[in-house]
Scaffold this motif. Sequence first.
Motif, short mmCIF file in Angstrom:
data_model
loop_
_atom_site.label_atom_id
_atom_site.label_comp_id
_atom_site.label_asym_id
_atom_site.label_seq_id
_atom_site.Cartn_x
_atom_site.Cartn_y
_atom_site.Cartn_z
N ARG A 215 42.30 31.57 59.53
CA ARG A 215 41.47 31.00 58.56
C ARG A 215 40.60 31.81 57.78
NH1 ARG A 215 37.96 26.57 61.48
NH2 ARG A 215 37.77 28.42 62.62
N ARG A 216 40.48 31.61 56.41
CA ARG A 216 39.47 32.34 55.65
C ARG A 216 38.15 31.68 55.77
NH1 ARG A 216 40.87 35.77 50.07
NH2 ARG A 216 38.76 36.64 50.06
N VAL A 217 37.32 32.56 56.60
CA VAL A 217 36.10 31.92 56.77
C VAL A 217 34.78 32.41 55.87
CG1 VAL A 217 36.37 31.44 59.21
CG2 VAL A 217 35.61 33.64 58.58
N LYS A 218 35.24 33.31 55.03
CA LYS A 218 34.34 33.84 54.03
C LYS A 218 34.68 33.76 52.58
CE LYS A 218 31.83 38.35 52.93
NZ LYS A 218 31.55 39.37 53.42
N ARG A 219 33.87 33.14 51.69
CA ARG A 219 34.52 33.43 50.29
C ARG A 219 34.00 34.69 49.73
NH1 ARG A 219 33.33 28.54 45.76
NH2 ARG A 219 34.55 29.41 44.15
N THR A 220 34.65 35.19 48.96
CA THR A 220 34.36 36.30 48.43
C THR A 220 34.44 36.20 46.72
OG1 THR A 220 36.62 37.20 48.52
CG2 THR A 220 35.11 37.69 50.26
N SER A 221 33.64 37.02 46.15
CA SER A 221 33.91 37.35 44.72
C SER A 221 35.16 37.95 44.42
CB SER A 221 32.65 37.96 44.19
OG SER A 221 32.65 39.33 44.88
N THR A 222 35.40 37.67 43.14
CA THR A 222 36.80 38.01 42.51
C THR A 222 36.92 39.70 42.75
OG1 THR A 222 38.20 38.26 40.62
CG2 THR A 222 36.04 38.40 40.25
N GLN A 223 38.19 39.98 43.15
CA GLN A 223 38.47 41.61 43.15
C GLN A 223 38.97 42.17 41.83
OE1 GLN A 223 37.48 42.16 46.21
NE2 GLN A 223 39.40 42.48 47.47
N THR A 224 38.92 41.53 40.74
CA THR A 224 38.93 42.05 39.47
C THR A 224 37.96 43.14 39.07
OG1 THR A 224 40.41 40.13 38.65
CG2 THR A 224 39.60 41.51 37.10
N ARG A 225 38.17 44.27 38.68
CA ARG A 225 37.35 44.82 38.24
C ARG A 225 36.27 45.88 39.24
NH1 ARG A 225 36.98 41.19 34.04
NH2 ARG A 225 37.92 41.75 32.25
N LYS A 226 36.85 45.44 40.48
CA LYS A 226 36.20 46.21 41.37
C LYS A 226 36.81 47.59 41.82
CE LYS A 226 33.61 42.62 44.04
NZ LYS A 226 33.60 41.59 43.05
N SER A 227 35.95 48.51 42.09
CA SER A 227 36.71 49.78 42.72
C SER A 227 37.29 49.59 44.09
CB SER A 227 35.50 50.87 42.82
OG SER A 227 34.77 50.57 43.92
N LYS A 228 38.27 50.49 44.71
CA LYS A 228 38.95 50.42 45.75
C LYS A 228 38.05 50.24 46.96
CE LYS A 228 42.24 52.77 48.69
NZ LYS A 228 43.31 53.78 48.58
N VAL A 229 36.68 50.91 46.83
CA VAL A 229 35.75 50.95 48.12
C VAL A 229 35.05 49.49 48.02
CG1 VAL A 229 33.63 51.83 48.91
CG2 VAL A 229 35.40 53.60 48.08
N GLU A 230 34.73 49.04 46.58
CA GLU A 230 34.16 47.83 46.64
C GLU A 230 35.22 46.67 47.16
OE1 GLU A 230 31.16 48.53 42.85
OE2 GLU A 230 33.32 48.04 42.52
N ARG A 231 36.38 46.80 47.12
CA ARG A 231 37.26 45.82 47.18
C ARG A 231 37.42 45.55 48.92
NH1 ARG A 231 42.52 44.98 43.25
NH2 ARG A 231 41.46 45.15 41.29
N TRP A 232 37.31 46.89 49.34
CA TRP A 232 37.25 47.01 50.87
C TRP A 232 35.96 46.12 51.50
CZ3 TRP A 232 41.26 47.56 54.34
CH2 TRP A 232 42.20 48.03 53.96
N GLN A 233 34.85 46.38 50.87
CA GLN A 233 33.49 46.05 51.35
C GLN A 233 33.62 44.50 51.11
OE1 GLN A 233 31.05 48.52 48.69
NE2 GLN A 233 30.74 50.05 50.55
N ASN A 234 34.09 44.05 50.02
CA ASN A 234 34.10 42.77 49.60
C ASN A 234 34.99 41.89 50.61
OD1 ASN A 234 33.21 40.42 47.87
ND2 ASN A 234 35.39 40.66 47.04
N THR A 235 35.92 42.36 51.42
CA THR A 235 36.94 41.62 52.07
C THR A 235 36.67 41.72 53.82
OG1 THR A 235 38.49 43.49 52.24
CG2 THR A 235 38.48 41.69 50.27
N GLN A 236 35.61 42.38 54.03
CA GLN A 236 35.15 42.48 55.55
C GLN A 236 34.94 41.28 56.12
OE1 GLN A 236 32.29 45.54 55.61
NE2 GLN A 236 33.82 47.24 55.91
N ASP A 237 35.50 41.02 57.17
CA ASP A 237 35.12 39.83 58.17
C ASP A 237 35.10 38.58 57.54
OD1 ASP A 237 34.30 41.66 60.25
OD2 ASP A 237 32.13 41.78 59.20
#
Length: 240
Positions: A166-188
């Motif tokens: 299950r996806r338990v956390k809603r994240t903001s769009t990955q568009t226009r995020k840097s590689k580091v920001e994408r990884w931070q955005n998808t933790q847990d």
Amino acid sequence: MNMFSMIHLVKNSLREYMLDSYNLLFPNVCIHCNTILLYQEKHLCTKCRFSLPKTHYHLLKDNPLEQKFVYEPRVRGASAFLHYHKGGVAQRLIHTLKYKDEPEIGTLMGKLYAPELLEANWPVELIVPVPLHRSKLKKRGFNQSEKFGEGLSEIMEVPMDAELVRRVKRTSTQTRKSKVERWQNTQDIYQVTQPQKIAGKSILVVDDVLTTGATAGQLVSELILRQAASVYIATIAAGK
């Protein structure tokens, strides 16, 4: 010919006539080149289907996708059906699939890619699609990764379970995020619901598009934490 057979024949003839009339007024066109589709063609004309920008990554050891997961030795293979380019056919297919309510495109991509994946001889035992958060699933009505997985499952004859994670956390769009920001955005963001079905298994994770690998990478980490023996990754398309 008895009366029942005659009525059945007339009904079928009327149905075909109405369908032909509708297609004449509102013809189905190829997603990529806009030519009118012929009988039995779906979404793509034959010419565009044969010219799809395939990656053939499943036959290339240490391909660009596998290099994104070198940090995890239990990722034994990663591949994508198509190259993703701005304005290209893969982008149009993904956009139509996700935003124009065409889930069958995902299933079609899975059925087309499955014979190629079988060439790789990946010993996968279970297919797990990258899940959507319940709010996005409710809005879209389907999970595009699950539809892709359905097509793969049917041809590869490997079971798929869309309820294991299950996806338990809603994240903001990955568009226009840097590689580091994408990884931070998808933790847990993922939770395995039935760890006993993961332990010791060789899992095929499926998604629609892979760019940095952040989203799929978090799911891979969660599966390995739950003692998956090995993980493989397959997507409809891959960007840079």
